[in-house]
Write a protein that holds these residues in place. Structure first.
Motif, mmCIF file in Angstrom:
data_model
loop_
_atom_site.group_PDB
_atom_site.id
_atom_site.type_symbol
_atom_site.label_atom_id
_atom_site.label_comp_id
_atom_site.label_asym_id
_atom_site.label_seq_id
_atom_site.Cartn_x
_atom_site.Cartn_y
_atom_site.Cartn_z
ATOM 1 N N SER A 453 0.812 -1.220 0.000
ATOM 2 C CA SER A 453 0.000 0.000 0.000
ATOM 3 C C SER A 453 0.845 1.269 0.000
ATOM 4 C CB SER A 453 -0.926 0.011 1.222
ATOM 5 O OG SER A 453 -0.170 0.140 2.413
ATOM 6 N N ASN A 465 -8.386 5.211 10.932
ATOM 7 C CA ASN A 465 -9.850 5.262 10.834
ATOM 8 C C ASN A 465 -10.403 6.517 11.496
ATOM 9 O OD1 ASN A 465 -9.852 2.907 9.400
ATOM 10 N ND2 ASN A 465 -10.467 1.610 11.123
ATOM 11 N N ASP A 486 -11.623 -6.003 6.978
ATOM 12 C CA ASP A 486 -12.015 -4.599 7.104
ATOM 13 C C ASP A 486 -11.053 -3.711 6.305
ATOM 14 O OD1 ASP A 486 -13.989 -5.390 8.786
ATOM 15 O OD2 ASP A 486 -13.045 -4.654 10.638
ATOM 16 N N THR A 487 -11.574 -2.579 5.883
ATOM 17 C CA THR A 487 -10.712 -1.570 5.263
ATOM 18 C C THR A 487 -10.226 -0.616 6.348
ATOM 19 O OG1 THR A 487 -11.850 -1.684 3.135
ATOM 20 C CG2 THR A 487 -10.606 0.321 3.597
ATOM 21 N N LEU A 489 -7.944 2.932 7.303
ATOM 22 C CA LEU A 489 -7.487 4.208 6.762
ATOM 23 C C LEU A 489 -6.421 4.805 7.680
ATOM 24 C CD1 LEU A 489 -7.851 6.555 4.683
ATOM 25 C CD2 LEU A 489 -9.546 7.505 6.286
ATOM 26 N N ALA A 502 -4.941 3.847 2.455
ATOM 27 C CA ALA A 502 -5.976 2.898 2.871
ATOM 28 C C ALA A 502 -5.773 1.564 2.174
ATOM 29 C CB ALA A 502 -7.359 3.457 2.547
ATOM 30 N N PHE A 503 -6.156 0.488 2.847
ATOM 31 C CA PHE A 503 -6.108 -0.853 2.255
ATOM 32 C C PHE A 503 -7.012 -1.779 3.041
ATOM 33 C CE2 PHE A 503 -2.452 -0.326 5.093
ATOM 34 C CZ PHE A 503 -2.647 -1.361 5.996
ATOM 35 N N THR A 504 -7.295 -2.931 2.440
ATOM 36 C CA THR A 504 -8.133 -3.943 3.095
ATOM 37 C C THR A 504 -7.223 -4.962 3.783
ATOM 38 O OG1 THR A 504 -9.879 -3.677 1.462
ATOM 39 C CG2 THR A 504 -9.897 -5.699 2.760
#
Length: 508
Positions: A453, A465, A486-487, A489, A502-504
């Motif tokens: 990422s 988040n 979950d994603t 941030l 951001a990434f999952t």
């Protein structure tokens, strides 16, 4: 008349010469015997004097030899051999070049190769030394001996082996404290390393190179004290230098004085060929004792904190500051609300000494402040505007780096990063612009989603988040609420820029 006088004087000189010649040829000896002239003694007396001197020399050497032997006999049982076992994981062989033609499975079965990309494990074995410091099984060794070990065994001089537990490790001093389940062990007496003098005799005891060479004893002298800036990694350097032979495997062993007291923990060598070259280093026993006491009594090592950013002084800086010569350590900035600021230290102050001991470089000052501990009052001798003055400082507690390895969240494991609170060391290491709130990424696992990422070591995490992250505790709390799938941030600062990433979080 004058001619006759000259002739008469010449005849007198000739006559004197003839008389002296006759005396010498007759073997007359006008030399009086003297106690300071051995050659005047009869041959038998000369031989007696020489024999007496030789015997006195032999007796002195014999006494020195017996002293070394007695020390070794007393101390060797207190030194142990340490065996470590570490599980190393590596990726399997990838068959990608042939995948399109036959498929990886064909080649794996044909050549008997395990599935590509699957991690492989193998055992790595290590060897080191340690010192028994209490009859109930407390042992001091080097952190680098046991740092990554999954299994640790300790062998005593009689061959008895015990499994060892790590009571605590301290990377900054390269020390670790072990415990074995045993009683009535031969504990060494810990001496005062501050009283050790350059030139004093010392013995090094350990297990160099192989278990078959366990409890090897070598001798030498203290070559220097307070060695620092020698490039042994991210550790507090304040070493005893010795020419007593130290080799791989000696790490964690004992450096003892002529009284059989522990004055150092052997730690490293300076070498160009991998072997001993007459330059070995040991951690002072006073520092080792403090680290051990902190770990056993408080569960962690407490360090003194001054709250300044410092640097060494070279000739150019010395000229720029108007100094007569490069000396001391330059304060480049003072942290807000720090012990240094409260005591009145200022930028451009040059620290010359701490508690009466000269300071030669920044590594030495850091090590001494850390070793003093929080709450300790120290006196700094400084140079300000060409005038020397003394400033008393009550040290604070150093804000230790806290890794997130203890976090049990599966999400944290999947992300693949380690973070720490912002500390002076990390500010200098990564040249951080943020010096208060946030956590800094100190390490990222290769191939992880964090790397993919775009996160990097040195990034400062300000929010996750949209929740503010002031420290490691905040970081852990946020991650406890997220799960794989979950994603997430991140709001980070990188150099002067602030960006979102951001990434999952992977499920598998």
């Amino acid at each position: 008349m004058e001619r006759k006088n000259k002739l008469r004087f010449g005849l007198i000189l000739i006559g004197i010469g003839i008389i002296i010649g006759l005396i010498i040829s007759a073997g007359f000896d006008f030399t009086k015997p003297s106690d300071a002239n051995p050659s005047a003694l009869p041959p038998a007396s000369q031989s007696s004097v020489q024999d007496t001197a030789a015997q006195a020399g032999i007796q002195a050497l014999d006494q020195l030899s017996n002293a070394f032997a007695s020390i070794a006999e007393k101390v060797r049982p207190s030194v142990v051999t340490i065996f470590t076992e570490t599980t190393i994981k590596s990726k399997g062989i990838q068959m990608q070049p042939f995948g399109d033609m036959f498929g990886d499975e064909f080649f794996r079965q044909f050549f008997g190769i395990p599935p590509g990309g699957q991690p492989r494990e193998y055992k790595q074995h290590g060897l080191g030394s340690g010192v028994i410091v209490s009859p109930d099984g407390i042992i001091i060794t080097n952190n680098h001996v046991v740092a990554k070990a999954d299994d640790i065994k300790v062998r005593l001089i009689d061959g008895t082996e015990y499994k060892a537990k790590v009571k605590g490790k301290d990377k900054r001093t390269d020390l670790a404290i072990l415990k074995i389940d045993a009683k009535n062990l031969p504990a060494i007496k810990i001496g005062d390393s501050d009283k050790l003098r350059v030139g004093a005799w010392v013995l090094a005891i350990g297990s160099p190179l192989s278990p078959e060479l366990a409890h090897t004893v070598t001798s030498g002298i203290v070559s220097a004290k307070g060695r620092s800036g020698i490039g042994l990694g991210d550790v507090d350097e304040d070493y005893i230098q010795t020419d007593a032979a130290i080799n791989p495997g000696n790490s964690g062993g004992a450096l003892v004085n002529i009284h059989g007291e522990l004055v150092g923990i052997n730690a490293a060598i300076a070498t160009r060929n991998g072997g001993f070259m007459g330059i070995g280093f040991a951690i002072p026993s006073n520092l080792a004792h403090k680290v051990m006491t902190d770990i056993l009594e408080k569960g962690r090592v407490l360090r003194g904190w001054l709250g300044v950013y410092i640097q060494d002084i070279n000739e150019n800086i010395a000229k720029g500051l108007g100094l007569e010569k490069p000396q001391g350590v330059l304060i480049s900035s003072v942290q807000e609300d720090s012990p240094a600021e409260k005591a009145g230290l200022k930028t451009e102050d040059v620290v010359l000494a701490i508690d009466g001991r000269k300071v030669r470089n920044s590594s030495e000052l850091r090590a001494r402040v850390a070793a003093a501990g929080p709450g300790k009052k120290v006196t700094l001798k400084i140079l300000r505007d060409g005038k020397e003055k003394e400033i008393k400082v009550t040290l604070g507690e150093y804000p230790e780096e806290q890794a997130t390895a203890a976090v049990e969240s599966k999400a944290a494991e999947k992300i693949g990063i380690k973070v720490s609170n912002i500390t002076p060391n990390l500010v200098q290491k990564f040249d951080l612009k943020v010096r208060k709130n946030g956590v800094v990424i100190t390490n990222i696992k290769q191939g992880s989603v964090a790397v993919q990422s775009g996160l990097r070591p040195g990034d400062v995490i300000l929010k996750i988040n949209r929740k503010q992250v002031k420290n490691v505790s905040d970081y852990n709390k946020v991650l406890e609420k997220v799960k794989p799938g979950d994603t997430i941030l991140f709001y980070i600062q990188r150099n002067e820029a602030k960006i979102f990433i951001a990434f999952t979080i992977p499920k598998e």
